[in-house]
Design an enzyme around this catalytic site. Structure first.
Site, PDB file in Angstrom:
ATOM      1  N   ASN A   7      33.831  -9.086   6.728  1.00  0.00           N
ATOM      2  CA  ASN A   7      32.654  -8.608   7.446  1.00  0.00           C
ATOM      3  C   ASN A   7      31.910  -9.830   7.973  1.00  0.00           C
ATOM      4  O   ASN A   7      31.219 -10.516   7.218  1.00  0.00           O
ATOM      5  CB  ASN A   7      31.790  -7.788   6.468  1.00  0.00           C
ATOM      6  CG  ASN A   7      30.527  -7.260   7.114  1.00  0.00           C
ATOM      7  OD1 ASN A   7      30.241  -7.553   8.278  1.00  0.00           O
ATOM      8  ND2 ASN A   7      29.768  -6.496   6.356  1.00  0.00           N
ATOM      9  N   ARG A  91      35.314  -5.174   9.336  1.00  0.00           N
ATOM     10  CA  ARG A  91      34.214  -4.270   9.660  1.00  0.00           C
ATOM     11  C   ARG A  91      33.749  -4.638  11.072  1.00  0.00           C
ATOM     12  O   ARG A  91      33.377  -5.783  11.336  1.00  0.00           O
ATOM     13  CB  ARG A  91      33.063  -4.455   8.690  1.00  0.00           C
ATOM     14  CG  ARG A  91      31.907  -3.586   9.068  1.00  0.00           C
ATOM     15  CD  ARG A  91      30.662  -3.976   8.346  1.00  0.00           C
ATOM     16  NE  ARG A  91      29.586  -3.078   8.728  1.00  0.00           N
ATOM     17  CZ  ARG A  91      28.322  -3.431   8.744  1.00  0.00           C
ATOM     18  NH1 ARG A  91      27.966  -4.644   8.392  1.00  0.00           N
ATOM     19  NH2 ARG A  91      27.395  -2.576   9.098  1.00  0.00           N
ATOM     20  N   HIS A 180      26.530   3.028   9.815  1.00  0.00           N
ATOM     21  CA  HIS A 180      26.847   3.248   8.389  1.00  0.00           C
ATOM     22  C   HIS A 180      27.958   4.288   8.221  1.00  0.00           C
ATOM     23  O   HIS A 180      28.077   4.915   7.166  1.00  0.00           O
ATOM     24  CB  HIS A 180      25.622   3.786   7.600  1.00  0.00           C
ATOM     25  CG  HIS A 180      24.541   2.797   7.330  1.00  0.00           C
ATOM     26  ND1 HIS A 180      23.212   3.179   7.290  1.00  0.00           N
ATOM     27  CD2 HIS A 180      24.554   1.474   7.069  1.00  0.00           C
ATOM     28  CE1 HIS A 180      22.459   2.121   7.023  1.00  0.00           C
ATOM     29  NE2 HIS A 180      23.261   1.067   6.891  1.00  0.00           N
ATOM     30  N   ASN A 211      18.275  -1.589   2.760  1.00  0.00           N
ATOM     31  CA  ASN A 211      17.401  -2.304   3.696  1.00  0.00           C
ATOM     32  C   ASN A 211      17.411  -1.590   5.037  1.00  0.00           C
ATOM     33  O   ASN A 211      16.394  -1.444   5.699  1.00  0.00           O
ATOM     34  CB  ASN A 211      17.868  -3.743   3.869  1.00  0.00           C
ATOM     35  CG  ASN A 211      17.460  -4.582   2.680  1.00  0.00           C
ATOM     36  OD1 ASN A 211      16.346  -4.439   2.174  1.00  0.00           O
ATOM     37  ND2 ASN A 211      18.361  -5.428   2.227  1.00  0.00           N
ATOM     38  N   GLY A 212      18.614  -1.192   5.446  1.00  0.00           N
ATOM     39  CA  GLY A 212      18.768  -0.285   6.584  1.00  0.00           C
ATOM     40  C   GLY A 212      19.085   1.079   6.005  1.00  0.00           C
ATOM     41  O   GLY A 212      19.867   1.165   5.057  1.00  0.00           O
ATOM     42  N   ARG A 241      12.309  -2.187   9.824  1.00  0.00           N
ATOM     43  CA  ARG A 241      12.477  -1.513  11.126  1.00  0.00           C
ATOM     44  C   ARG A 241      11.602  -0.267  11.214  1.00  0.00           C
ATOM     45  O   ARG A 241      11.441   0.444  10.225  1.00  0.00           O
ATOM     46  CB  ARG A 241      13.935  -1.088  11.320  1.00  0.00           C
ATOM     47  CG  ARG A 241      14.873  -2.252  11.422  1.00  0.00           C
ATOM     48  CD  ARG A 241      16.321  -1.776  11.569  1.00  0.00           C
ATOM     49  NE  ARG A 241      17.181  -2.549  10.705  1.00  0.00           N
ATOM     50  CZ  ARG A 241      18.386  -2.173  10.298  1.00  0.00           C
ATOM     51  NH1 ARG A 241      18.894  -1.020  10.701  1.00  0.00           N
ATOM     52  NH2 ARG A 241      19.094  -2.938   9.501  1.00  0.00           N
ATOM     53  N   ILE A 332      18.670   1.587  -2.635  1.00  0.00           N
ATOM     54  CA  ILE A 332      17.547   2.433  -3.055  1.00  0.00           C
ATOM     55  C   ILE A 332      18.052   3.778  -3.570  1.00  0.00           C
ATOM     56  O   ILE A 332      17.622   4.269  -4.607  1.00  0.00           O
ATOM     57  CB  ILE A 332      16.572   2.649  -1.874  1.00  0.00           C
ATOM     58  CG1 ILE A 332      16.057   1.306  -1.357  1.00  0.00           C
ATOM     59  CG2 ILE A 332      15.417   3.549  -2.282  1.00  0.00           C
ATOM     60  CD1 ILE A 332      15.422   1.389   0.026  1.00  0.00           C
ATOM     61  N   GLU A 383      31.941   0.476   0.864  1.00  0.00           N
ATOM     62  CA  GLU A 383      32.434   0.368   2.238  1.00  0.00           C
ATOM     63  C   GLU A 383      33.720  -0.454   2.311  1.00  0.00           C
ATOM     64  O   GLU A 383      34.614  -0.149   3.077  1.00  0.00           O
ATOM     65  CB  GLU A 383      31.340  -0.262   3.116  1.00  0.00           C
ATOM     66  CG  GLU A 383      30.222   0.730   3.386  1.00  0.00           C
ATOM     67  CD  GLU A 383      28.923   0.097   3.871  1.00  0.00           C
ATOM     68  OE1 GLU A 383      28.212  -0.473   3.002  1.00  0.00           O
ATOM     69  OE2 GLU A 383      28.634   0.163   5.059  1.00  0.00           O
TER      70      GLU A 383
HETATM   71  P1  ADP Z   1      21.537  -3.394   2.604  1.00  0.00           P
HETATM   72  O1  ADP Z   1      21.093  -2.334   3.566  1.00  0.00           O
HETATM   73  O2  ADP Z   1      21.101  -4.774   3.006  1.00  0.00           O
HETATM   74  O3  ADP Z   1      22.988  -3.295   2.174  1.00  0.00           O
HETATM   75  P2  ADP Z   1      20.995  -2.501  -0.101  1.00  0.00           P
HETATM   76  O4  ADP Z   1      21.788  -1.247   0.036  1.00  0.00           O
HETATM   77  O5  ADP Z   1      21.505  -3.571  -1.010  1.00  0.00           O
HETATM   78  O6  ADP Z   1      20.658  -3.127   1.306  1.00  0.00           O
HETATM   79  O7  ADP Z   1      19.525  -2.062  -0.594  1.00  0.00           O
HETATM   80  C1  ADP Z   1      18.511  -2.979  -0.816  1.00  0.00           C
HETATM   81  C2  ADP Z   1      17.253  -2.223  -1.249  1.00  0.00           C
HETATM   82  O8  ADP Z   1      17.537  -1.562  -2.486  1.00  0.00           O
HETATM   83  C3  ADP Z   1      16.053  -3.113  -1.484  1.00  0.00           C
HETATM   84  O9  ADP Z   1      14.915  -2.584  -0.814  1.00  0.00           O
HETATM   85  C4  ADP Z   1      15.846  -3.019  -2.984  1.00  0.00           C
HETATM   86  O10 ADP Z   1      14.491  -3.086  -3.313  1.00  0.00           O
HETATM   87  C5  ADP Z   1      16.374  -1.637  -3.296  1.00  0.00           C
HETATM   88  N1  ADP Z   1      16.617  -1.523  -4.736  1.00  0.00           N
HETATM   89  C6  ADP Z   1      17.485  -2.214  -5.478  1.00  0.00           C
HETATM   90  N2  ADP Z   1      17.330  -1.894  -6.789  1.00  0.00           N
HETATM   91  C7  ADP Z   1      16.315  -0.996  -6.853  1.00  0.00           C
HETATM   92  C8  ADP Z   1      15.666  -0.290  -7.904  1.00  0.00           C
HETATM   93  N3  ADP Z   1      16.020  -0.485  -9.150  1.00  0.00           N
HETATM   94  N4  ADP Z   1      14.672   0.568  -7.563  1.00  0.00           N
HETATM   95  C9  ADP Z   1      14.305   0.754  -6.300  1.00  0.00           C
HETATM   96  N5  ADP Z   1      14.877   0.117  -5.269  1.00  0.00           N
HETATM   97  C10 ADP Z   1      15.860  -0.741  -5.533  1.00  0.00           C
END
Ligand code: ADP
Length: 397
Positions: A7, A91, A180, A211-212, A241, A332, A383
């Site tokens: 990726n 990817r 996604h 994050n996204g 965003r 999240i 993924e």
């Molecule tokens: P990306 O889109 O960059 O792949 P991720 O899927 O890794 O991102 O998600 C990152 C988000 O997940 C961050 O906002 C982080 O705060 C949230 N996150 C990680 N662990 C927890 C948790 N225990 N509780 C709430 N949010 C979490």
């Protein structure tokens, strides 16, 4: 069969090597700050042992050469020779309307990918650099492109068109593409397996929240609508965003603040979302901590996000004529148990009743609702595994 999944971002390369027979991840790693001062590689073997290198990586080629050295290293390597790598799965963010599934890469495909640069100027060019470099460095291995957009090519025209003069769709390809897709496809498949039912009989809403963030309506195994659009800026508010906003706000702010298109784009992509609203952080853990300490703007940002997810679940239930399951994934979705509970509270009318005990988990596959009615579940996304499987399927043929 050993598959390398790559990726390539503008200044990074994420990679994983997977043994498909053993159904096992062998190694994963990340090369960062390529072409920038302070470049480094973190290479982690699945069965223990991490190699951290800090050294100049002038470009993607230098990074991939170093990654190959790591893969074949005496101590930290997992193959004796790159000849053991059967195929490479890449990817690729944007497949436009041309690619509705993964493809084996040849000269024509590369030309088509280059013709899509306009649609994904930040993502597709580094993806193509990654493909060309792997062709050069691992010449014996077939290369496959797996697209973020492909899964959404089944969305019907009334859902993917924007109510703009039709000529912009014809001239510039302005329409909803969605992103996604690899994650939504993987998670909806796992949800069906967890339910013990064929995916072709199910209506699933997949909430990929990271994050996204994006949400997809998967009806009978195909995407029928998704929240991201022409770009990954649309839909839910995200870390930084905006998500959907009234489009008239854009020229209004540009005029008031004397901004150029690049300025407003930067604000909407990097300074908005829950970061912009809270003024604190784009990270949901920081926001939950701030909310617990009484910060009202953090609470507002979280409530806006939760309301958005809830609203889209309802909307996609309507789009599919009902729903059997809601699957949560992404950082999240997989970890934010309080957030999941808040999203589901109020959706009892859809037959979703959260079970606090079952929901008290992070990062593992589990149903989190009470028996009977519709089901909500946590499904950690993978993924890379999906990319490897699609690559394997094309290479075996
Ligand atoms: P990306 O889109 O960059 O792949 P991720 O899927 O890794 O991102 O998600 C990152 C988000 O997940 C961050 O906002 C982080 O705060 C949230 N996150 C990680 N662990 C927890 C948790 N225990 N509780 C709430 N949010 C979490």
């Amino acid at each position: 069969m050993v598959i390398l999944v790559v990726n390539c971002g503008s200044s990074s390369v994420k990679y994983k090597l997977l043994d498909m027979q053993e159904k096992k991840e062998l190694v994963s790693g990340l090369a960062e700050r390529i072409g920038i001062e302070g470049s480094k590689i973190k290479h982690e073997k699945a069965d223990g042992g991490t190699l951290k290198l800090e050294q100049n990586l002038a470009d993607h080629k230098a990074a991939l050469e170093k990654i190959i050295e790591c893969l074949t290293d005496d101590e930290y390597g997992v193959v004796n020779d790159i000849a053991e790598i059967t195929a490479v799965g890449h990817r690729v963010v944007h497949g436009g309307e041309k690619f509705n599934k993964a493809v084996l890469i040849n000269e024509d495909v590369l030309n088509e990918l280059e013709s899509l640069f306009d649609l994904a100027p930040l993502h597709n060019p580094p993806n193509v650099v990654g493909i060309k470099t792997c062709q050069e460095l691992i010449p014996h291995a077939p290369q496959v492109a797996v697209f973020d957009t492909a899964f959404h090519q089944t969305i019907p025209d009334y859902a993917f068109n924007y109510a703009l003069p039709y000529q912009y769709y014809e001239k510039y390809g302005i329409r909803k593409y969605g992103f996604h897709g690899t994650s939504h496809k993987y998670v909806s498949g796992r949800a069906a397996t967890m339910l013990g039912k064929p995916l072709t009989d199910l209506k699933v809403v997949v909430c990929h929240l990271g994050n996204g963030s994006s949400i997809t309506a998967v009806k009978n195994g195909v995407s029928v609508d998704t929240t991201m659009g022409f770009t990954p800026l649309a839909g839910l508010p995200m870390g930084t965003r905006t998500g959907d906003i009234d489009p008239a706000i854009i020229p209004f702010i540009m005029e008031k603040e004397n901004l150029q298109p690049d300025d407003i784009s930067n604000i909407m992509n990097k300074k908005s979302g829950v970061l912009g609203v809270s003024g604190i952080s784009s990270d949901f853990r920081d926001l939950e901590d701030a909310e617990a300490n009484g910060n009202e703007r953090a609470a507002l940002a979280l409530n806006m996000f939760i309301y958005g997810v809830k609203r889209w679940i309802g909307a996609f239930g309507a789009a599919m004529g009902g729903l059997d399951a809601v699957a949560f994934t992404g950082g999240i979705g997989e970890n934010g148990k309080e957030l999941r509970e808040k999203v589901l509270t109020g959706l009892e009318y859809l037959g979703l009743e959260v079970d606090a005990e079952k929901n008290n988990i992070r990062g593992k596959e589990q149903i989190i609702t009470k028996d009977g009615g519709a089901v909500a579940m946590v499904v950690p996304t993978n993924e890379e595994l999906m990319i490897a499987k699609e690559t394997e399927a094309l290479v075996i043929k």
